[in-house]
Design a protein around this motif. Structure first.
Motif, PDB file in Angstrom:
ATOM      1  N   GLU A 181      13.633 -61.157 -97.777  1.00 42.70           N
ATOM      2  CA  GLU A 181      13.085 -60.206 -96.960  1.00 42.70           C
ATOM      3  C   GLU A 181      11.507 -60.061 -97.318  1.00 42.70           C
ATOM      4  O   GLU A 181      10.794 -59.843 -96.346  1.00 42.70           O
ATOM      5  CB  GLU A 181      13.429 -58.917 -97.534  1.00 42.70           C
ATOM      6  CG  GLU A 181      15.099 -58.787 -97.359  1.00 42.70           C
ATOM      7  CD  GLU A 181      15.390 -58.132 -95.762  1.00 42.70           C
ATOM      8  OE1 GLU A 181      14.189 -57.866 -94.915  1.00 42.70           O
ATOM      9  OE2 GLU A 181      16.346 -58.018 -95.298  1.00 42.70           O
ATOM     10  N   ALA A 182      11.161 -60.474 -98.575  1.00 45.03           N
ATOM     11  CA  ALA A 182       9.605 -60.197 -99.036  1.00 45.03           C
ATOM     12  C   ALA A 182       9.234 -61.526 -99.065  1.00 45.03           C
ATOM     13  O   ALA A 182       9.885 -62.521 -99.577  1.00 45.03           O
ATOM     14  CB  ALA A 182       9.760 -59.277-100.053  1.00 45.03           C
ATOM     15  N   TRP A 225      11.457 -67.927 -93.487  1.00 44.49           N
ATOM     16  CA  TRP A 225      10.238 -68.405 -93.927  1.00 44.49           C
ATOM     17  C   TRP A 225       9.842 -69.875 -93.586  1.00 44.49           C
ATOM     18  O   TRP A 225      10.587 -70.546 -93.966  1.00 44.49           O
ATOM     19  CB  TRP A 225      10.059 -68.021 -95.498  1.00 44.49           C
ATOM     20  CG  TRP A 225       9.741 -66.300 -95.684  1.00 44.49           C
ATOM     21  CD1 TRP A 225      10.756 -65.254 -95.616  1.00 44.49           C
ATOM     22  CD2 TRP A 225       8.609 -65.652 -95.874  1.00 44.49           C
ATOM     23  NE1 TRP A 225      10.325 -64.164 -95.713  1.00 44.49           N
ATOM     24  CE2 TRP A 225       8.950 -64.307 -96.088  1.00 44.49           C
ATOM     25  CE3 TRP A 225       7.369 -66.002 -95.912  1.00 44.49           C
ATOM     26  CZ2 TRP A 225       8.113 -63.157 -96.040  1.00 44.49           C
ATOM     27  CZ3 TRP A 225       6.364 -65.094 -96.210  1.00 44.49           C
ATOM     28  CH2 TRP A 225       6.761 -63.659 -96.154  1.00 44.49           C
ATOM     29  N   GLY A 277      11.396 -61.900 -89.547  1.00 43.77           N
ATOM     30  CA  GLY A 277      12.602 -61.515 -90.333  1.00 43.77           C
ATOM     31  C   GLY A 277      12.797 -62.162 -91.400  1.00 43.77           C
ATOM     32  O   GLY A 277      12.020 -62.144 -92.423  1.00 43.77           O
ATOM     33  N   LYS A 278      14.081 -62.499 -91.789  1.00 41.27           N
ATOM     34  CA  LYS A 278      14.506 -63.143 -93.143  1.00 41.27           C
ATOM     35  C   LYS A 278      13.962 -64.891 -93.057  1.00 41.27           C
ATOM     36  O   LYS A 278      14.225 -65.520 -93.940  1.00 41.27           O
ATOM     37  CB  LYS A 278      15.707 -63.004 -93.110  1.00 41.27           C
ATOM     38  CG  LYS A 278      16.271 -61.524 -93.449  1.00 41.27           C
ATOM     39  CD  LYS A 278      17.428 -61.477 -93.925  1.00 41.27           C
ATOM     40  CE  LYS A 278      17.914 -59.936 -94.125  1.00 41.27           C
ATOM     41  NZ  LYS A 278      19.446 -59.651 -94.708  1.00 41.27           N
ATOM     42  N   ASP A 294      10.280 -62.814-102.874  1.00 44.61           N
ATOM     43  CA  ASP A 294      11.557 -63.461-102.963  1.00 44.61           C
ATOM     44  C   ASP A 294      11.620 -64.806-102.177  1.00 44.61           C
ATOM     45  O   ASP A 294      12.503 -65.583-102.801  1.00 44.61           O
ATOM     46  CB  ASP A 294      12.322 -62.333-101.957  1.00 44.61           C
ATOM     47  CG  ASP A 294      12.641 -60.986-102.628  1.00 44.61           C
ATOM     48  OD1 ASP A 294      12.074 -60.923-103.677  1.00 44.61           O
ATOM     49  OD2 ASP A 294      12.838 -60.014-101.551  1.00 44.61           O
ATOM     50  N   HIS A 350       6.294 -66.095 -91.316  1.00 49.57           N
ATOM     51  CA  HIS A 350       7.610 -65.453 -91.491  1.00 49.57           C
ATOM     52  C   HIS A 350       8.066 -64.698 -90.353  1.00 49.57           C
ATOM     53  O   HIS A 350       7.247 -64.442 -89.421  1.00 49.57           O
ATOM     54  CB  HIS A 350       7.706 -64.481 -92.762  1.00 49.57           C
ATOM     55  CG  HIS A 350       6.713 -63.311 -92.416  1.00 49.57           C
ATOM     56  ND1 HIS A 350       6.873 -62.144 -91.920  1.00 49.57           N
ATOM     57  CD2 HIS A 350       5.225 -63.295 -92.551  1.00 49.57           C
ATOM     58  CE1 HIS A 350       5.864 -61.478 -91.848  1.00 49.57           C
ATOM     59  NE2 HIS A 350       4.774 -62.141 -92.182  1.00 49.57           N
ATOM     60  N   GLU A 408      14.025 -68.283 -86.056  1.00 50.59           N
ATOM     61  CA  GLU A 408      14.751 -67.021 -85.838  1.00 50.59           C
ATOM     62  C   GLU A 408      15.386 -66.908 -84.525  1.00 50.59           C
ATOM     63  O   GLU A 408      16.518 -66.352 -84.222  1.00 50.59           O
ATOM     64  CB  GLU A 408      13.894 -65.789 -86.075  1.00 50.59           C
ATOM     65  CG  GLU A 408      14.679 -64.568 -86.101  1.00 50.59           C
ATOM     66  CD  GLU A 408      13.837 -63.377 -86.354  1.00 50.59           C
ATOM     67  OE1 GLU A 408      14.305 -62.489 -86.668  1.00 50.59           O
ATOM     68  OE2 GLU A 408      12.785 -63.432 -85.773  1.00 50.59           O
TER      69      GLU A 408
END
Length: 400
Positions: A353-354, A388, A385-386, A357, A383, A313
């Motif tokens: 996000e999750a 993973w 943020g977005k 997901d 993780h 990130e």
């Protein structure tokens, strides 16, 4: 002399009878006098008590209602319980009349509402269970048939996923074939009753309509009785929920993996977040659906995954090999530095996000998909943020 003796005896008998009548009459008269005296004394005491309490001593008592006359609700209650689902028009009319009778009785007896709430608590849910059983038998829907769909469909699904032609190199053009092979597994695993409705001619619409009518009827008497237990929206939702519990389609897989699942849920570590646990939970559910063993969360792998996600990130970039990475250029180096020894594999992505997901994003990427269901033992999910990262370890899994 003989005639004279006979007349003497007759006269004696007559005299005896006469004396008996007199004695009997005298006794009866005496009893009547006693009764009158007792009644007079009782009346006197009642008058004295009434005067003492400030009441009218000459007021007449109103006749007492026979016990149960005021709210004789047992008859209407039994009518509803016994005939609510009858197909006979006469019975349906009787049920409506019984409900109207109870509504009328509640006007004069406030306590009847509480009685009805207690009497009918759980009644429609029990009726739903009975109706569900009848519907399942009528369609010959059994747990064995549903489990057969699951176990029989695993081979074709795994074959489609393992097909070398299923690859990200061509944009996963075979993804529709993978989806089609997995579809019946997803359906029966997630919603066995829904699968039976769609594929086994299970009819829930008819019993649900009757049960919704029962809920409306009871709710018209006591509003709380219109609500289904468990927060179900309606009768069909209740039937589906009960059916899913009844079939317990995941029983074997849950039992086989219970220790791993329990260890994952109870694990506490600063690197193992709730989102990470949600991610692993979703992945393990998918693996178990395919007949694969659940993966146990490893703290070292999680630490390496979390560090790589944060670094990714920070530079707004994802990758498996990153020269200059503070924890190591490769996932093997990063996992080893975090304290994990043994073979490892890694998945990376950006855009989820999750945790769940992220699983389904990798599901649609062939090589990552195969890595997720590999024969690993451990997992660490990180993780930021977005971003993973999955790190896998142990077993015979093949890393990327």
């Amino acid at each position: 002399m003989a005639v004279k003796a006979i007349w003497v005896r007759v006269a004696a008998v007559a005299l005896a009878i006469a004396l008996g009548v007199l004695v009997s009459t005298s006794v009866k008269a005496g009893n009547d006098d006693d009764d009158a005296y007792i009644k007079a004394m009782q009346d006197k005491r009642k008058r004295e008590k009434a005067i003492k309490e400030g009441k009218d001593p000459d007021a007449k008592e109103e006749p007492k209602e026979a016990e149960g006359d005021k709210t004789d609700a047992s008859g209407p209650i039994n009518t509803i319980k016994q005939r609510w689902d009858s197909a006979k028009p006469a019975d349906a009319q009787s049920v409506q009349e019984a409900a109207a009778k109870l509504a009328e009785l509640m006007k004069s007896d406030p306590g009847l509402r509480g009685k009805l709430l207690k009497t009918f608590a759980g009644f429609k849910e029990q009726a739903a269970t009975k109706s569900l059983g009848e519907a399942l038998r009528a369609a010959n829907v059994t747990r064995e048939r549903l489990r057969g769909v699951l176990t029989g469909g695993r081979g074709p699904a795994l074959k489609a996923i393992a097909d070398p032609k299923y690859t990200e190199a061509d944009g996963c053009t075979l993804q529709p074939q993978v989806d089609a092979a997995c579809a019946p597994l997803f359906e029966v695993w997630r919603d066995p009753i829904g699968y039976a409705v769609k594929n086994m001619k299970l009819d829930l619409a008819a019993p649900a309509a009757k049960l919704d009518g029962l809920a409306q009827l009871l709710g018209g008497l006591v509003s709380e009785l219109a609500t289904w237990e468990g927060g179900a929206a309606n009768a069909e939702a209740t039937l589906r929920a009960q059916g899913t519990t009844m079939m317990d389609i995941k029983r074997e897989e849950t039992a086989a993996n219970k220790d791993t699942l329990a260890a994952n849920d109870s694990l506490k570590d600063k690197n193992v977040t709730d989102l990470s646990k949600d991610h692993v939970r979703a992945l393990n559910d998918y693996r178990m659906m395919l007949g694969k063993a659940a993966l146990r969360i490893d703290i070292a792998l999680t630490k390496a995954a979390m560090g790589h996600a944060k670094y990714s990130e920070s530079i707004k970039e994802i990758g498996h090999v990153m020269p200059g990475h503070p924890d190591g250029a490769t996932h093997q180096e990063r996992c080893k530095k975090a304290g994990y020894g043994g073979s490892t594999g890694e998945n990376c992505l950006m855009g989820a996000e999750a945790g769940e997901d992220a699983v389904w994003q990798w599901y649609r990427a062939a090589e990552h998909h195969r890595s997720m269901i590999g024969d690993w033992i451990h997992i660490g999910a990180g993780h930021s943020g977005k971003y993973w990262v999955q790190n896998f370890g142990g077993g015979a899994g093949k890393g990327r």
